[in-house]
Design an enzyme around this catalytic site. Structure first.
Site, short mmCIF file in Angstrom:
data_model
loop_
_atom_site.label_atom_id
_atom_site.label_comp_id
_atom_site.label_asym_id
_atom_site.label_seq_id
_atom_site.Cartn_x
_atom_site.Cartn_y
_atom_site.Cartn_z
N GLY A 191 17.39 -39.10 -28.88
CA GLY A 191 16.67 -39.35 -30.12
C GLY A 191 17.62 -39.52 -31.30
CB ILE A 236 21.74 -27.33 -22.69
CG1 ILE A 236 20.23 -27.22 -22.92
CG2 ILE A 236 22.52 -26.78 -23.86
CD1 ILE A 236 19.72 -25.80 -22.92
CG ASP A 237 17.36 -30.27 -21.44
OD1 ASP A 237 17.48 -29.08 -21.10
OD2 ASP A 237 16.55 -30.67 -22.29
CD GLU A 700 52.96 -18.54 -10.98
OE1 GLU A 700 53.05 -17.30 -10.98
OE2 GLU A 700 52.29 -19.17 -10.14
#
Length: 851
Positions: A191, A236-237, A700
């Site tokens: 939208g 989020i959908d 590392e």
């Protein structure tokens, strides 16, 4: 190799990454050529002419290029720094909030400033754009500090009725023109993006009306004659067609899985059935992936309504699960779930059905807006940052003829898609569901959604056959160090194998267990509840098979093993290579095998991602967030964090991007004492700003001399009187914890795909009453490469491997390192040759997206 071709190949390497990667296979001549090319690269014309004569114009040494479109000269590299001079960008968030929006806003602001542009916040979405005033404020570098780890949207979002009316859009245009803003980045759903496109299409008419009414001058109208729009999908959908993942989806899945895992423990205690309702009014993605990630008994989603007799089928499924010894049932429901007639299916309906027909103690939990809250996941932070960078470049490169675009994710690749094509397909899905054309709606959701649905149906709705007559025997094992998600991969592999009618064996303690005969048959319930458990339930060791070929061959014969699924890291890959070599001496080793990469280091050749890496990344991010919070409180403090990964700098780089680090030292990008000095000077300058803290990550094994202790001592000495230094070695905590939703879903689909491949390959290798597989393609790594899951023979991957340092020679994520440095305010060149190319939705949907 001809000298001209050598020049061209290394020219391509230069434009792919300004920081050349250490490659063990490079000769002295090639190294000299690299140095020369950096000083004086060939022209674009010469490069293109040479490309036209090459056999494969789309790649150079396996590196993808975009001919005539993205090849840049040396001068163009520096153009990115001045691309935005004299321009202004506004960024707003609209519609529902989503975790990761702040990462996108931060990236837009900082990269915009980096290019020389002025960047403005638009507070409260389109309402702020309409109202103007203090809602539109110029952003600074420091104004987006400490927002990366925050959920929601710091600049606010609002539903705006005014913008839907032309009068509202006229006021918005006036506010932009008066500030000289002609570039708009909109972060929101379909939208919000549709509104942006309407705004752009009306722009000329709006300017004309404003000029006629005397609100803007002719000069102002001329300077603002066209408006560029770029959209980033924040939802989020995950309901926007054209992208595999929208910003916020992964974080929402984190919130859901945290609750599902917590509910599982109480459900087991009381032998309960839980019905969980998740968001997704028009899209069932959250519900579907949640069901895969937690091993749910059933899922209801709007795109695929259940058959008319679903009540009977559901009850039968729940009772069968209980009869196999399970103490709980989990049912996931999307809030927009419907039946075939379009009638809503509510959580209460399902609860009442289960209680009435089965008498089970059943509870309903509606998750609601908790799914929108909380800190964004590492995935969403990186996604938001990458999309924000791409949005700025798309805006500044835009012309009046460039259509409004949306920045999309396909696999691990960024692409630009026409905004309205995506919006139209998204609307087509809703229309298809309204008209009950559910099969079409499912296809329109894309290949990724369909893959999820097919795997779910297999694992939840297909009954394993009672008889295994004529079946194959496949063994599953873990090799190397533990990685979260290994158990999910084992569960998926075992259950898909059983569904296919195969006999599935599990091997404890890797190749060592295979040699010792630590093998047992697994049934359906054997792997129950494994999806959410971290580590390796089967046990895993780094032992390679070569020294035990005789014992391994004997046990392959003893247990009639006809195929082998190896889930593990670099040892699994090298073990596969040894098995291929062993076939020359032992016929028993001539069985198909497939390696599923599972390691926190993400260093297995043939795959862009490994199972377990996302979980480790989130663990590092969570720790860095807490450390930054501590540093912000004490002020003038720099933390040096050591990450795992062996020689592979993936974790350090991606965690640096996700946590907002000032530097990340890795083996693949050599650094000197001068580089360390530059970093210290950078932090000294940073302490003069309002952001009085620093975060430095170190892989590392990035350098045997510049150790964590050395860097800590150097920073402590050079920062005396300006900042304090602290160090933290994260260690094996990076291998622990429950797997993230991404790792659970990824592992589940990898296991399913591996077993499907295995059944076909065994059948193909069946000769004269026995299995005999000795072709290169009978021993493969299953990996994600850009946009697809692909099987690659381990022997073909040898040339792509640096065995001394246990890393692939080519690593896609190295191209993201300039973004990390730019967002940390380093003065470097941004290589725009790697920016997303423009595609169309039809082409995008034809590719195989996997996650």
């Amino acid at each position: 190799m001809h000298k001209e071709e050598l020049h061209l190949k290394f020219f391509m390497c230069v434009i792919q990454s300004r920081q050349l990667v250490r490659t063990p296979q490079r000769t002295a001549e090639e190294a000299s050529t690299c140095s020369m090319l950096i000083q004086k690269p060939p022209s674009k014309t010469d490069a293109l002419k040479s490309l036209d004569t090459m056999d494969d114009p789309d790649t150079v040494e396996g590196i993808p290029i975009f001919k005539n479109e993205w090849i840049m000269t040396h001068e163009e590299h520096h153009a990115a720094k001045t691309l935005g001079v004299g321009k202004a960008i506004a960024v707003l968030t609209s519609g529902g909030d989503a975790q990761g929006m702040n990462a996108a806003v931060r990236a837009v602001v900082r990269v915009g400033i980096y290019t020389g542009a002025r960047v403005f916040f638009v507070h409260e979405g389109y309402q702020g754009l309409v109202d103007g005033g203090d809602n539109i404020r110029e952003a600074t570098w420091e104004s987006v500090s400490m927002m990366l780890q925050l959920g929601g949207t710091v600049i606010g979002s609002a539903r705006c009725k005014d913008f839907r009316e032309r009068e509202g859009r006229l006021r918005a245009a006036h506010n932009l023109v008066k500030r000289g803003i002609t570039n708009l980045c909109v972060i929101g759903g379909d939208g919000s993006l549709t509104g942006a496109d309407t705004f752009r299409s009306e722009w000329s008419d709006l300017l004309s009306d404003l000029q006629k009414s005397g609100k803007i001058t002719a000069e102002e109208a001329a300077k603002s004659r066209y408006l560029n729009i770029v959209g980033l999908v924040g939802s989020i959908d995950n309901d926007f067609c054209g992208t595999d993942m929208t910003i916020g989806t992964d974080s929402a899945l984190h919130r859901i899985m945290e609750i599902v895992d917590a509910i599982t423990t109480t459900a087991q205690s009381h032998q309960r059935t839980f019905v969980l309702e998740v968001m997704g009014r028009h899209c069932g993605y959250l519900a579907l992936v949640t069901s895969l990630s937690c091993g749910a008994d059933w899922v209801f989603i709007p795109e695929c309504p259940p058959d008319d007799d679903w009540e009977e089928h559901l009850c039968r499924r729940l009772s069968e699960t209980r009869n196999r010894g399970s103490r709980l049932n989990i049912i996931i429901v999307a809030e927009g779930a419907i039946d075939r007639n379009g009638k809503p299916i509510s959580s209460e309906d399902i609860k009442n059905l289960v209680v009435k027909r089965l008498g089970y103690d059943t509870r309903v939990t509606v998750l609601g807006h908790v799914q929108r809250g909380g800190t964004p996941s590492a995935f969403d932070r990186i996604l938001g940052s990458r999309m924000g960078v791409e949005a700025v470049m798309a805006l500044l490169e835009g012309t009046p003829d460039t259509p409004a675009c949306v920045v999309s994710l396909s696999g691990n690749q960024a692409v630009r898609l026409p905004l309205m094509e995506c919006v139209q397909v998204t609307k087509d899905v809703t229309k298809a569901m309204d008209e009950r054309r559910f099969d079409e709606a499912l296809k329109l959701r894309g290949r990724s959604f369909m893959n999820n649905w097919e795997v779910y149906k297999l694992l939840a709705h297909v009954r394993p056959p009672v008889s295994k007559s004529g079946s194959y025997t496949v063994a599953v094992m873990n090799v190397g160090a533990p990685a979260a998600g290994m158990n999910a991969a084992v569960r998926s592999t075992v259950r898909i194998g059983l569904i296919q009618g195969n006999r599935v064996l599990v091997v404890h303690d890797g190749f060592e267990g295979l040699a010792r005969g630590q093998i047992e048959e697994a049934g359906w319930s054997y792997v129950g509840g494994w999806t959410g458990q971290g580590g390796s339930k089967l046990g895993t060791k780094r032992t390679l098979p070569k020294k035990s070929f005789e014992q391994i061959s004997a046990n392959i014969t003893k247990f009639n093993i006809q195929g082998l699924v190896i889930i593990g890291g670099f040892e699994a890959y090298t073990g596969g290579l040894e098995l291929m070599e062993g076939r020359k001496q032992y016929d028993e080793l001539c069985i198909p095998f497939v390696v599923i990469p599972a390691t926190v280091s993400n260093n297995v050749p043939g795959s862009d991602f490994s199972v377990g890496t996302d979980t480790a990344l989130n663990t590092i991010c969570m720790t860095c967030d807490r450390i930054k919070q501590s540093a912000a409180g004490t002020k003038r403090r720099v933390f040096i964090i050591e990450t795992m990964g062996g020689y592979c700098g993936y974790l350090a780089t991606m965690a640096g991007l996700a946590a907002g680090a000032d530097a990340a030292y890795i083996f693949e990008e050599p650094f000197t004492i001068r580089d360390l000095q530059v970093n210290v000077e950078h932090l000294v300058q940073k302490m003069k700003t309002t952001v009085k803290r620093g975060l430095v990550l170190r892989n590392e094994k990035c350098n045997e001399n510049y150790t964590t202790d050395f860097i800590f001592s150097l920073y402590s000495e050079e920062g005396k009187g300006i900042f304090d230094s602290r160090k933290n070695v994260l260690g094996h905590m990076q291998q622990g914890g429950s797997p993230t939703p991404f790792d659970r879903n990824f592992a589940t689909k990898m296991g399913a795909k591996a077993m499907n491949w295995m059944s076909g390959k065994i059948k193909e290798s069946y000769r004269n009453g026995r299995i005999f597989a000795n072709t290169p393609d009978s021993g493969c790594v299953l990996g994600m490469r850009k946009r697809a899951l692909v099987f690659q023979p381990v022997t073909e991957l040898k040339e792509q491997t640096d065995f001394e340092h246990r890393i692939p020679k080519e690593q896609w994520w190295l191209k993201l390192r300039p973004i990390l440095k730019i967002l940390a305010k380093y003065e470097i060149d941004l290589d725009t040759s790697e920016h997303a190319h423009f595609e169309h939705v039809s082409r995008k949907r034809s590719g195989e997206a996997t996650i």
